[in-house]
Design a protein around this motif. Structure first.
Motif, PDB file in Angstrom:
ATOM      1  N   PHE A   1       0.834  -1.204   0.000  1.00 50.46           N
ATOM      2  CA  PHE A   1       0.000   0.000   0.000  1.00 50.46           C
ATOM      3  C   PHE A   1       0.871   1.257   0.000  1.00 50.46           C
ATOM      4  CE2 PHE A   1      -4.128   1.791   0.589  1.00 50.46           C
ATOM      5  CZ  PHE A   1      -3.924   2.975   1.274  1.00 50.46           C
TER       6      PHE A   1
ATOM      7  N   LYS B   1       2.557   7.239  -6.346  1.00 49.59           N
ATOM      8  CA  LYS B   1       1.597   8.140  -6.958  1.00 49.59           C
ATOM      9  C   LYS B   1       1.821   9.582  -6.544  1.00 49.59           C
ATOM     10  CE  LYS B   1      -2.620   9.195  -8.670  1.00 49.59           C
ATOM     11  NZ  LYS B   1      -3.085   8.956 -10.010  1.00 49.59           N
TER      12      LYS B   1
ATOM     13  N   MET C   1       2.500   1.894  -3.355  1.00 48.37           N
ATOM     14  CA  MET C   1       1.598   2.496  -4.335  1.00 48.37           C
ATOM     15  C   MET C   1       1.370   3.969  -4.026  1.00 48.37           C
ATOM     16  SD  MET C   1      -1.308  -0.202  -5.374  1.00 48.37           S
ATOM     17  CE  MET C   1      -1.575  -1.237  -3.974  1.00 48.37           C
TER      18      MET C   1
ATOM     19  N   TRP D   1      -8.706  -1.215  -4.132  1.00 45.23           N
ATOM     20  CA  TRP D   1      -9.045   0.207  -4.248  1.00 45.23           C
ATOM     21  C   TRP D   1      -7.787   1.050  -4.501  1.00 45.23           C
ATOM     22  CZ3 TRP D   1      -7.294   4.022  -0.884  1.00 45.23           C
ATOM     23  CH2 TRP D   1      -7.821   5.302  -1.105  1.00 45.23           C
ATOM     24  N   ALA D   2      -6.749   0.732  -3.730  1.00 41.48           N
ATOM     25  CA  ALA D   2      -5.507   1.499  -3.845  1.00 41.48           C
ATOM     26  C   ALA D   2      -4.903   1.334  -5.230  1.00 41.48           C
ATOM     27  CB  ALA D   2      -4.510   1.056  -2.782  1.00 41.48           C
ATOM     28  N   ASN D   3      -5.012   0.125  -5.769  1.00 41.47           N
ATOM     29  CA  ASN D   3      -4.459  -0.114  -7.092  1.00 41.47           C
ATOM     30  C   ASN D   3      -5.094   0.808  -8.121  1.00 41.47           C
ATOM     31  OD1 ASN D   3      -2.752  -1.386  -8.812  1.00 41.47           O
ATOM     32  ND2 ASN D   3      -4.059  -3.145  -9.169  1.00 41.47           N
TER      33      ASN D   3
ATOM     34  N   ALA E   1      -6.914   3.681  -7.263  1.00 42.81           N
ATOM     35  CA  ALA E   1      -6.815   5.095  -6.863  1.00 42.81           C
ATOM     36  C   ALA E   1      -5.417   5.630  -7.061  1.00 42.81           C
ATOM     37  CB  ALA E   1      -7.231   5.242  -5.402  1.00 42.81           C
ATOM     38  N   PHE E   2      -4.415   4.774  -6.847  1.00 42.78           N
ATOM     39  CA  PHE E   2      -3.046   5.251  -6.917  1.00 42.78           C
ATOM     40  C   PHE E   2      -2.394   4.841  -8.213  1.00 42.78           C
ATOM     41  CE2 PHE E   2      -3.878   6.697  -3.015  1.00 42.78           C
ATOM     42  CZ  PHE E   2      -3.655   5.906  -1.909  1.00 42.78           C
ATOM     43  N   HIS E   3      -3.220   4.627  -9.214  1.00 37.00           N
ATOM     44  CA  HIS E   3      -2.649   4.106 -10.450  1.00 37.00           C
ATOM     45  C   HIS E   3      -1.728   5.134 -11.087  1.00 37.00           C
ATOM     46  CE1 HIS E   3      -2.418   1.453 -13.807  1.00 37.00           C
ATOM     47  NE2 HIS E   3      -2.708   2.425 -14.637  1.00 37.00           N
ATOM     48  N   VAL E   4      -0.538   4.690 -11.457  1.00 36.33           N
ATOM     49  CA  VAL E   4       0.413   5.579 -12.116  1.00 36.33           C
ATOM     50  C   VAL E   4       0.492   5.165 -13.572  1.00 36.33           C
ATOM     51  CG1 VAL E   4       2.841   6.215 -12.256  1.00 36.33           C
ATOM     52  CG2 VAL E   4       1.741   5.993 -10.053  1.00 36.33           C
TER      53      VAL E   4
END
Lengths: 209, 231, 302
Positions: B109, B116, B112, C27-29, C31-34
């Motif tokens: 987590f 970002k 990520m 969710w993080a994958n 939401a934080f997708h780069v």
């Protein structure tokens, strides 16, 4: 490349000296330094690691068809954690004193790089027989490494071996050997010795060719 | 005030006297692997401190509320299900599995999140984050905290757990940065061939461990000083 | 009874934790997708990953980004070779003409005995230092033989043998480290269109008598070669070979015969005749001193 993969027997022999997990691959240093103050805890730790390594190898080899690439490390870790819990409870039940002496290092087998790397390199790609042979070979190699370091530290540090006195009474016990600095120094010097032996053998092999 | 004294003892104990690397031998793999240059070593140390704090926080919460012998949550569930409120439910057998699961997930987590929102930071130490998952130091910190949650008399609160975690991380950073500085100098020295690389690094670590043994008793002195000052 | 309860609770706790964590990470994958350029990923995978810097960028990752975003040449990776250039060209959708591996060539043929006017040198044992001092050897253009290139090479592909830097073409990958290290700039990168290439093994731009005074094998600038070979052209007192038009079947026999000095050499991997000639011989083992003192490698910081 399948024909060039080492066979089960080759893997077994590889794990003991040529690809010794501590002296050649430099993995699993944490328990190597921590529990080798005396030979008895070192051998107990080696036995516990052997149990976890072989069981985890078998389990991972059996489920190798189901592993998704990005989740595989997590699956390895959880499998190993289960077996470590079993080993830890077993030690606490039947060898309480030893369990107290080994302390937090038994659960730290979970993050022992030897086991995760064998799962990754060998048992997630090979069938059960090969995985078992690899596990047994690596465990023997690990036990050899732990035993050698523990022998040096215990004889020089307490004058005993496996609890039995081997040095004369007049031997001034080198207290530093059973303390953390002694662990680092012993492992560093023994690594140098293993490297030196390896080089000599490579030179001789080159000369004989 | 006593709390402050105890916190100081825990912090200095974890950072200097019982240094994670030089006394407890955890985190040796990154210690030997990443300590070639001071800037990468410092980055690794910061990453470890960051992760160990988060992991310690999460694992303390889970252990306190769910896993320890007389934890509130299982007892509440048991009562709801109509059971005898006197029986003690002990779920501590799940500890190792839960700790490693939480550590792996929180590292994922955090990676990520950092990737970002802090791309610059990610470039400098983001690559170490997956390595830290199997780092003994994080699991060891959690196990130390668990040890102090087993004993009903001296139960550790979240502040003590966090102090241990941060102290341990800072100690790891100190040790790895010192080692990196020494190894940078060692590159220019005449090391015998068989000892080059990990051999000489371990011998240097041994001498460093001997030096750190000299910190024993420092916490007592600081505690006395604090008591005097705050009297 | 309690055991059963513990087991059920344990399983329930783990199951709930697994579901919760999976939900959060999922969710993080998102939401934080780069946004990662898939081209950059594909290019990175095709590159050999040696991080040698031969392409001119800091590492393979930098080169991948430069190719994908900044339109860098797809054929810059020397260790990757032609195969890598083709793969990169496919990914980027460009065409690539047949590329050749670039290998280092030392433009000097003077071994120890060929060098004239050499004075004993006791200073810092590096070419960079000796280059600053006048009079170390007669020829101010040629190889000093103190090994800066050997130390720069990360692939053990260039050594100073009998006073002259010699490239081992079995090991050279063309990363240009030696070319950058040479203070006299006499190592250049030549596209190896065949296993053995003709090179001009001299860098001395002086006129004939001056060259003869300092070297037994250096080029005297007589132009005999360029008059007899199309691909050679004189630039001042030194011939240059046009490697763009170089062809492995080009015939340089006349030019080589006309050359009064040993300034043109074939370099590269040993040819079939050479190998056959030494097939029956035992290589003598090199006798080396088996001790090293720290003084041998001391840098003099006077």
């Amino acid at each position: 490349m399948a024909s060039q993969d080492p066979t089960a027997v080759e893997r077994f022999i590889n794990g003991i000296l040529p690809e010794n997990p501590v002296y050649r691959q430099l993995l699993g240093m944490c328990p190597t330094l921590a529990v080798t103050g005396a030979v008895k805890p070192a051998m107990t730790m080696a036995a516990a690691t052997a149990f976890v390594l072989i069981s985890a190898n078998v389990m991972i080899s059996l489920i190798r068809g189901l592993l998704k690439p990005h989740l595989r490390i997590l699956v390895f870790t959880l499998t190993i954690a289960t077996f470590v819990t079993i080993a830890d409870r077993f030690l606490a039940a039947y060898m309480y004193q030893m369990s107290k002496q080994l302390g937090p290092y038994v659960p730290l087998i979970i993050v022992n790089c030897v086991i995760i790397s064998r799962c990754e390199i060998c048992s997630s790609k090979q069938r059960v027989g090969v995985a078992i042979a690899d596990g047994v070979g690596m465990s023997l190699g690990f036990a050899l490494a732990l035993g050698s370091i523990a022998t040096v530290r215990e004889i020089l540090g307490s004058g005993t071996w496996f609890g039995l006195p081997v040095m004369p009474e007049s031997w001034p016990k080198w207290g530093i050997m059973v303390l953390p600095p002694g662990a680092f120094l012993t492992l560093g010097l023994l690594l140098g010795a293993a490297e030196w032996i390896g080089r000599k053998r490579a030179e001789k092999a080159k000369q004989n060719r | 005030m006593e709390t402050l004294v105890i916190l100081v003892q825990i912090a200095i104990g974890a950072a200097l006297i019982n240094n994670f690397v030089l006394h407890y031998f955890v985190g040796i793999c990154p210690f030997l692997g990443v300590s070639r240059r001071v800037d990468t070593a410092f980055g690794m140390g910061c990453a470890v401190t960051f992760v160990v704090t988060i992991a310690a926080l999460l694992n303390w919460t889970f252990t306190y509320f769910i896993l320890r012998p007389s934890a509130p949550l299982p007892a509440w569930v048991w009562e709801m299900a109509g059971g005898d409120p006197q029986t003690e439910i002990d779920l501590s057998v799940l500890s190792y599995i839960m700790y490693i699961f939480v550590i792996a997930s929180s590292v994922q987590f955090v990676e990520m999140y950092v990737r970002k929102f802090f791309p610059h930071l990610y470039k400098s130490f983001g690559v170490y984050l997956p390595l830290i998952t199997t780092n003994c130091a994080i699991l060891f910190a959690c196990l130390e905290i668990m040890k102090h949650l087993d004993d009903p008399t001296g139960l550790w609160g979240v502040h003590e757990a966090l102090t241990l975690a941060v102290g341990g991380g800072v100690g790891f950073t100190i040790a790895i940065s010192l080692m990196a500085g020494i190894r940078e100098e060692l590159d220019l020295c005449d090391v015998p061939e068989p000892l080059k690389g990990p051999g000489i690094a371990l011998i240097v670590a041994g001498i460093m461990a001997m030096a750190f043994m000299g910190f024993a008793g420092v916490d007592q002195g600081i505690q006395n000083a604090i008591r005097l000052l705050l009297q | 009874m309690l055991t059963a309860v513990t087991m059920i609770l344990a399983a329930a706790v783990l199951a709930i934790l697994a579901i919760a964590v999976a939900y959060v990470l999922g969710w993080a994958n998102r939401a934080f997708h780069v946004e990662v350029d898939p081209q950059v990923e594909a290019i990175l995978e095709s590159l050999p990953g040696a991080n040698c810097g031969g392409c001119g960028f800091v590492g393979c990752a930098e080169y991948a980004e430069a190719v994908a975003r900044a339109g860098a040449d797809v054929a810059l990776c020397a260790p990757g070779g032609a195969g890598c250039a083709r793969r990169l060209a496919e990914i980027m959708g460009v065409s690539v003409s047949r590329t050749f591996p670039y290998r280092a060539v030392v433009h000097c043929a003077a071994h120890e005995d060929h060098k004239l006017d050499r004075t004993p040198y006791d200073g810092e044992p590096t070419c960079a230092a000796a280059n600053l001092v006048a009079g170390v050897q007669g020829c101010t253009f040629g190889c000093l033989g103190l090994g800066d290139c050997t130390r720069a090479c990360g692939y053990d592909a260039i050594h100073v043998i009998d006073g002259l830097a010699t490239v081992d073409y079995e090991k050279c990958i063309g990363c240009k480290a030696c070319a950058r290290a040479c203070p006299r700039n006499i190592i250049t990168m030549v596209p190896f269109k065949s296993d053995r290439m003709l090179v001009i093994a001299c860098s001395n731009q002086d006129a004939g008598p001056d060259v003869k005074a300092v070297c037994q094998v250096g080029c005297i600038g007589c132009s005999a070669c360029s008059r007899n070979a199309e691909l050679m052209e004189m630039k001042g007192k030194l011939p240059m070979i046009d490697y763009d038009r170089y062809d492995e079947w080009a015939d340089f026999t006349v030019a080589r015969e006309k050359c009064p000095r040993e300034s043109m050499l074939y370099v590269g991997k040993p040819s079939a005749e050479d190998l056959a000639a030494v097939a029956g011989e035992e290589m003598p083992s090199r006798i080396e001193a088996d001790f090293k003192t720290t003084v041998d490698e001391t840098q003099w910081r006077g």
